[in-house]
Each structure stands twice: as C-alpha cells, then as structure tokens.
Scaffold this motif. Sequence first.
Motif, PDB file in Angstrom:
ATOM      1  N   GLY A  95      54.946 113.993  39.692  1.00 31.08           N
ATOM      2  CA  GLY A  95      54.841 114.091  38.240  1.00 31.08           C
ATOM      3  C   GLY A  95      54.857 112.708  37.637  1.00 31.08           C
ATOM      4  N   CYS A  96      53.877 112.393  36.800  1.00 25.79           N
ATOM      5  CA  CYS A  96      53.772 111.072  36.186  1.00 25.79           C
ATOM      6  C   CYS A  96      53.933 111.211  34.676  1.00 25.79           C
ATOM      7  CB  CYS A  96      52.415 110.450  36.525  1.00 25.79           C
ATOM      8  SG  CYS A  96      52.181 108.801  35.833  1.00 25.79           S
ATOM      9  N   VAL A  97      54.910 110.497  34.128  1.00 29.24           N
ATOM     10  CA  VAL A  97      55.047 110.399  32.679  1.00 29.24           C
ATOM     11  C   VAL A  97      54.310 109.120  32.314  1.00 29.24           C
ATOM     12  CG1 VAL A  97      56.641 110.228  30.749  1.00 29.24           C
ATOM     13  CG2 VAL A  97      57.267 111.554  32.755  1.00 29.24           C
ATOM     14  N   CYS A  98      53.114 109.275  31.853  1.00 26.91           N
ATOM     15  CA  CYS A  98      52.204 108.137  31.724  1.00 26.91           C
ATOM     16  C   CYS A  98      52.658 107.108  30.690  1.00 26.91           C
ATOM     17  CB  CYS A  98      50.805 108.643  31.401  1.00 26.91           C
ATOM     18  SG  CYS A  98      50.153 109.694  32.721  1.00 26.91           S
ATOM     19  N   ASN A 102      56.116 109.637  26.014  1.00 24.03           N
ATOM     20  CA  ASN A 102      55.355 110.854  26.228  1.00 24.03           C
ATOM     21  C   ASN A 102      56.274 111.996  26.659  1.00 24.03           C
ATOM     22  OD1 ASN A 102      53.237 112.577  26.493  1.00 24.03           O
ATOM     23  ND2 ASN A 102      52.185 111.412  28.088  1.00 24.03           N
ATOM     24  N   THR A 103      56.046 113.183  26.154  1.00 24.28           N
ATOM     25  CA  THR A 103      56.841 114.342  26.544  1.00 24.28           C
ATOM     26  C   THR A 103      56.128 115.211  27.565  1.00 24.28           C
ATOM     27  OG1 THR A 103      55.990 115.600  24.682  1.00 24.28           O
ATOM     28  CG2 THR A 103      58.068 114.423  24.355  1.00 24.28           C
ATOM     29  N   ALA A 104      54.860 114.972  27.795  1.00 24.00           N
ATOM     30  CA  ALA A 104      54.094 115.752  28.770  1.00 24.00           C
ATOM     31  C   ALA A 104      54.110 115.044  30.122  1.00 24.00           C
ATOM     32  CB  ALA A 104      52.659 115.914  28.291  1.00 24.00           C
ATOM     33  N   VAL A 105      54.191 115.836  31.177  1.00 27.21           N
ATOM     34  CA  VAL A 105      54.174 115.311  32.541  1.00 27.21           C
ATOM     35  C   VAL A 105      52.845 115.705  33.177  1.00 27.21           C
ATOM     36  CG1 VAL A 105      55.317 115.345  34.784  1.00 27.21           C
ATOM     37  CG2 VAL A 105      56.671 115.552  32.706  1.00 27.21           C
ATOM     38  N   TRP A 107      51.003 116.400  36.471  1.00 23.83           N
ATOM     39  CA  TRP A 107      51.320 116.745  37.853  1.00 23.83           C
ATOM     40  C   TRP A 107      50.066 116.670  38.714  1.00 23.83           C
ATOM     41  CZ3 TRP A 107      56.318 117.231  39.054  1.00 23.83           C
ATOM     42  CH2 TRP A 107      57.206 117.542  38.039  1.00 23.83           C
ATOM     43  N   CYS A 118      46.764 108.329  39.429  1.00 22.68           N
ATOM     44  CA  CYS A 118      47.082 109.326  38.405  1.00 22.68           C
ATOM     45  C   CYS A 118      45.822 109.565  37.569  1.00 22.68           C
ATOM     46  CB  CYS A 118      48.217 108.826  37.522  1.00 22.68           C
ATOM     47  SG  CYS A 118      48.562 109.874  36.094  1.00 22.68           S
TER      48      CYS A 118
END
Length: 134
Positions: A95-98, A102-105, A107, A118
């Motif tokens: 999982g990358c929190v770009c 950011n609140t979206a991961v 995957w 990524c």
Amino acid sequence: MAARLLLRSAFRASSACRAPVSAPVSALVSAPSRGMAAGGGIPTDEEQATGMERIIMKAMKEGTDPYSMLKPKEYTGSKADPHLVPSITNKRLVGCVCEEDNTAVVWFWIHEGEAHRCPSCGSHYKLVAHELPH
C-alpha cells in the motif's frame, strides 16, 4: 460502615501475623537468597529476562533486529534505490500513500525480481527475501 469492616479485618490480619514476644529477632528476619544475582544484589534486566524478552535483548546486543521492531531505513524510492519490502513468499501486496496528506491508499502487488513502480506516484518498491527468526 465499610470503612469499619476494612479496619477491623486489617487489625485482625495484623494481630494474627505478629510473632510472639519471646521469639528472637533472628527468627523474624529471613536470610537473603544466594541465587538472586551474580553480585548478591538486585538482578539486572539481562539476568532476569526469559523467553521472548531474552531473545530480543540478546539480538539487540548483537546489533540485529529479529522481529523488525526498529524503524526501517528510508530509501529514496527511485529505480536505483527502491523501497525494500521484506516477504517470506514470492509476492506481496503493498500500500502506497503517495502524498503526505493523502487519505487514499494505492494498493498493488509486487513480485520477486526487479523493482515495481507505484501506478500513481512513481515510487519504486522491490521485494526482498525475509527469513522468520524462529
């Protein structure tokens, strides 16, 4: 009422534990045990540690991190210096929190071999073999 009951029970317990007046002082004082510590004092953490705690303390003295408890080394995430992802199998979900806020991961799967990128931010991740410590 409850305070009186507690006070009475404490008084009864203390009077039951009292030694007779004729008992010598040496009988009231227990001898210290010899096996407590090497110097005869309070044992150190290393002397009294057992099980998992002892394994971790021994590994930390040797400079290893058997259970990945320490903060991992930071990598730039470029193709030349990818983020290393330990795995006991030949693939792993990452999982990358770009972005920092950011609140979206994002995957994605990475597999053995060369570094994977990524799909959102472009950071590179590489799977490395990891052996379980036990």
